[in-house]
Design an enzyme around this catalytic site. Sequence first.
Site, PDB file in Angstrom:
ATOM      1  N   ASP A  15       0.835  -1.284  -0.109  1.00 44.36           N
ATOM      2  CA  ASP A  15      -0.121   0.191  -0.213  1.00 44.36           C
ATOM      3  C   ASP A  15       0.751   1.069  -0.016  1.00 44.36           C
ATOM      4  O   ASP A  15       2.095   0.963   0.488  1.00 44.36           O
ATOM      5  CB  ASP A  15      -0.893  -0.041   1.336  1.00 44.36           C
ATOM      6  CG  ASP A  15      -2.003   1.202   1.285  1.00 44.36           C
ATOM      7  OD1 ASP A  15      -2.526   1.204   0.159  1.00 44.36           O
ATOM      8  OD2 ASP A  15      -2.109   1.638   2.353  1.00 44.36           O
ATOM      9  N   ARG A  16       0.394   2.318  -0.457  1.00 42.08           N
ATOM     10  CA  ARG A  16       1.486   3.504  -0.435  1.00 42.08           C
ATOM     11  C   ARG A  16       1.323   4.424   0.830  1.00 42.08           C
ATOM     12  O   ARG A  16       1.834   4.383   1.562  1.00 42.08           O
ATOM     13  CB  ARG A  16       0.827   4.490  -1.657  1.00 42.08           C
ATOM     14  CG  ARG A  16       2.111   5.479  -2.035  1.00 42.08           C
ATOM     15  CD  ARG A  16       1.532   6.452  -3.025  1.00 42.08           C
ATOM     16  NE  ARG A  16       0.644   7.465  -2.602  1.00 42.08           N
ATOM     17  CZ  ARG A  16       0.181   8.621  -2.999  1.00 42.08           C
ATOM     18  NH1 ARG A  16       0.382   8.680  -4.332  1.00 42.08           N
ATOM     19  NH2 ARG A  16      -0.677   9.203  -2.201  1.00 42.08           N
ATOM     20  N   ASP A  17       0.045   4.984   0.900  1.00 45.72           N
ATOM     21  CA  ASP A  17      -0.208   6.062   2.071  1.00 45.72           C
ATOM     22  C   ASP A  17      -0.258   5.326   3.456  1.00 45.72           C
ATOM     23  O   ASP A  17      -1.282   4.227   3.545  1.00 45.72           O
ATOM     24  CB  ASP A  17      -1.284   6.707   1.949  1.00 45.72           C
ATOM     25  CG  ASP A  17      -1.319   7.833   0.717  1.00 45.72           C
ATOM     26  OD1 ASP A  17      -0.068   8.198   0.576  1.00 45.72           O
ATOM     27  OD2 ASP A  17      -2.399   7.828  -0.072  1.00 45.72           O
ATOM     28  N   TYR A  26      -4.567  12.312   1.727  1.00 48.29           N
ATOM     29  CA  TYR A  26      -4.519  12.810   0.239  1.00 48.29           C
ATOM     30  C   TYR A  26      -3.242  13.336  -0.151  1.00 48.29           C
ATOM     31  O   TYR A  26      -3.149  14.373  -0.611  1.00 48.29           O
ATOM     32  CB  TYR A  26      -5.818  13.626  -0.072  1.00 48.29           C
ATOM     33  CG  TYR A  26      -6.917  12.922   0.392  1.00 48.29           C
ATOM     34  CD1 TYR A  26      -7.382  11.827  -0.463  1.00 48.29           C
ATOM     35  CD2 TYR A  26      -7.616  13.359   1.483  1.00 48.29           C
ATOM     36  CE1 TYR A  26      -8.832  11.361  -0.089  1.00 48.29           C
ATOM     37  CE2 TYR A  26      -8.897  12.767   2.061  1.00 48.29           C
ATOM     38  CZ  TYR A  26      -9.369  11.801   1.075  1.00 48.29           C
ATOM     39  OH  TYR A  26     -10.662  11.241   1.521  1.00 48.29           O
ATOM     40  N   ASN A  58      -5.397   3.121  -3.294  1.00 45.93           N
ATOM     41  CA  ASN A  58      -6.721   3.570  -3.604  1.00 45.93           C
ATOM     42  C   ASN A  58      -6.307   5.088  -3.683  1.00 45.93           C
ATOM     43  O   ASN A  58      -5.917   5.627  -2.617  1.00 45.93           O
ATOM     44  CB  ASN A  58      -7.645   3.502  -2.529  1.00 45.93           C
ATOM     45  CG  ASN A  58      -8.225   2.023  -2.662  1.00 45.93           C
ATOM     46  OD1 ASN A  58      -7.899   1.076  -3.547  1.00 45.93           O
ATOM     47  ND2 ASN A  58      -9.067   1.439  -1.505  1.00 45.93           N
ATOM     48  N   CYS A  96      -6.317   3.206  -8.096  1.00 40.18           N
ATOM     49  CA  CYS A  96      -7.870   3.237  -8.424  1.00 40.18           C
ATOM     50  C   CYS A  96      -8.212   4.633  -8.109  1.00 40.18           C
ATOM     51  O   CYS A  96      -8.029   5.259  -6.902  1.00 40.18           O
ATOM     52  CB  CYS A  96      -8.724   2.383  -7.454  1.00 40.18           C
ATOM     53  SG  CYS A  96     -10.264   2.659  -7.471  1.00 40.18           S
ATOM     54  N   CYS A 111     -16.477  -0.308  -8.830  1.00 43.87           N
ATOM     55  CA  CYS A 111     -15.221  -0.774  -9.823  1.00 43.87           C
ATOM     56  C   CYS A 111     -14.617  -1.854  -9.283  1.00 43.87           C
ATOM     57  O   CYS A 111     -14.949  -2.416  -8.098  1.00 43.87           O
ATOM     58  CB  CYS A 111     -14.113   0.427  -9.885  1.00 43.87           C
ATOM     59  SG  CYS A 111     -13.121   0.824  -8.528  1.00 43.87           S
ATOM     60  N   LYS A 115      -9.589  -1.187  -3.499  1.00 42.24           N
ATOM     61  CA  LYS A 115      -9.402  -2.256  -2.376  1.00 42.24           C
ATOM     62  C   LYS A 115     -10.772  -1.965  -1.666  1.00 42.24           C
ATOM     63  O   LYS A 115     -10.994  -0.840  -1.300  1.00 42.24           O
ATOM     64  CB  LYS A 115      -8.104  -2.117  -1.783  1.00 42.24           C
ATOM     65  CG  LYS A 115      -7.037  -2.409  -2.934  1.00 42.24           C
ATOM     66  CD  LYS A 115      -5.546  -2.087  -2.171  1.00 42.24           C
ATOM     67  CE  LYS A 115      -5.363  -0.764  -1.879  1.00 42.24           C
ATOM     68  NZ  LYS A 115      -4.096  -0.470  -1.341  1.00 42.24           N
ATOM     69  N   ASP A 140      -1.856  -1.513   5.614  1.00 42.37           N
ATOM     70  CA  ASP A 140      -2.162  -0.823   7.058  1.00 42.37           C
ATOM     71  C   ASP A 140      -3.471  -0.775   7.421  1.00 42.37           C
ATOM     72  O   ASP A 140      -4.144  -0.040   8.253  1.00 42.37           O
ATOM     73  CB  ASP A 140      -1.550   0.398   7.109  1.00 42.37           C
ATOM     74  CG  ASP A 140      -2.146   1.671   6.330  1.00 42.37           C
ATOM     75  OD1 ASP A 140      -2.621   1.400   5.326  1.00 42.37           O
ATOM     76  OD2 ASP A 140      -1.839   2.748   6.596  1.00 42.37           O
TER      77      ASP A 140
END
Length: 200
Positions: A15-17, A26, A58, A96, A111, A115, A140
């Site tokens: 995951d990124r954030d 954001y 996401n 996404c 969609c 996730k 996370d």
Amino acid sequence: MTMPAAAPRPALFLDRDGVVNVNHGYVHRAGDTQFMPGIFELCRNAQAAGCALVVVTNQAGIARGYYNTAQYHAYSGWLRGTLAAQGVLLDGIYHCPHHPESGVGAWRRACACRKPAPGMILQAAHDLRLDLARSAVLGDSLSDIEAGRRAGARLLMMLRADTSARPAPPADVQTVRDLAGARAALQPWFAQQNRARHSG
């Protein structure tokens, strides 16, 4: 003479954030980015074991109109370059841009990529020839874990600084407090991938 196709590789899906960078909400500008402690070492270990590195994120900020796709892709380019300077080469970044309730215009829809749906992971596996049955997911949130489960990832790991928080992840999910803990927990998996690579 046709060379045989390379065997599918295992991957570490991130995951990124909240995993790659601190989740300030954001994030889409370089100046707002703070990397999670230990992320570079973790990624370099995965690469050394022959694993692909794929970010799956996401990005409802696009759907909500907080930033546009051009800004998102510019930021992703900066992220790739910054990680590369630390010896971390991402094989892919999948995002996404949708949200089923809060999206604006065409971005508001259910969609297969957001996730906990597995669409981003499945697309990456197709594009990059990845072996999901040998792959790991580190996220996370429970939605990260569920996406990995639905995609058929072998190892599911959740970063939880507060392990008393509820809801708790399922029993088959490894939980770690930080990325140093994740790296230690992943060492047997890294070693297994190394053995498989050198015995093939």
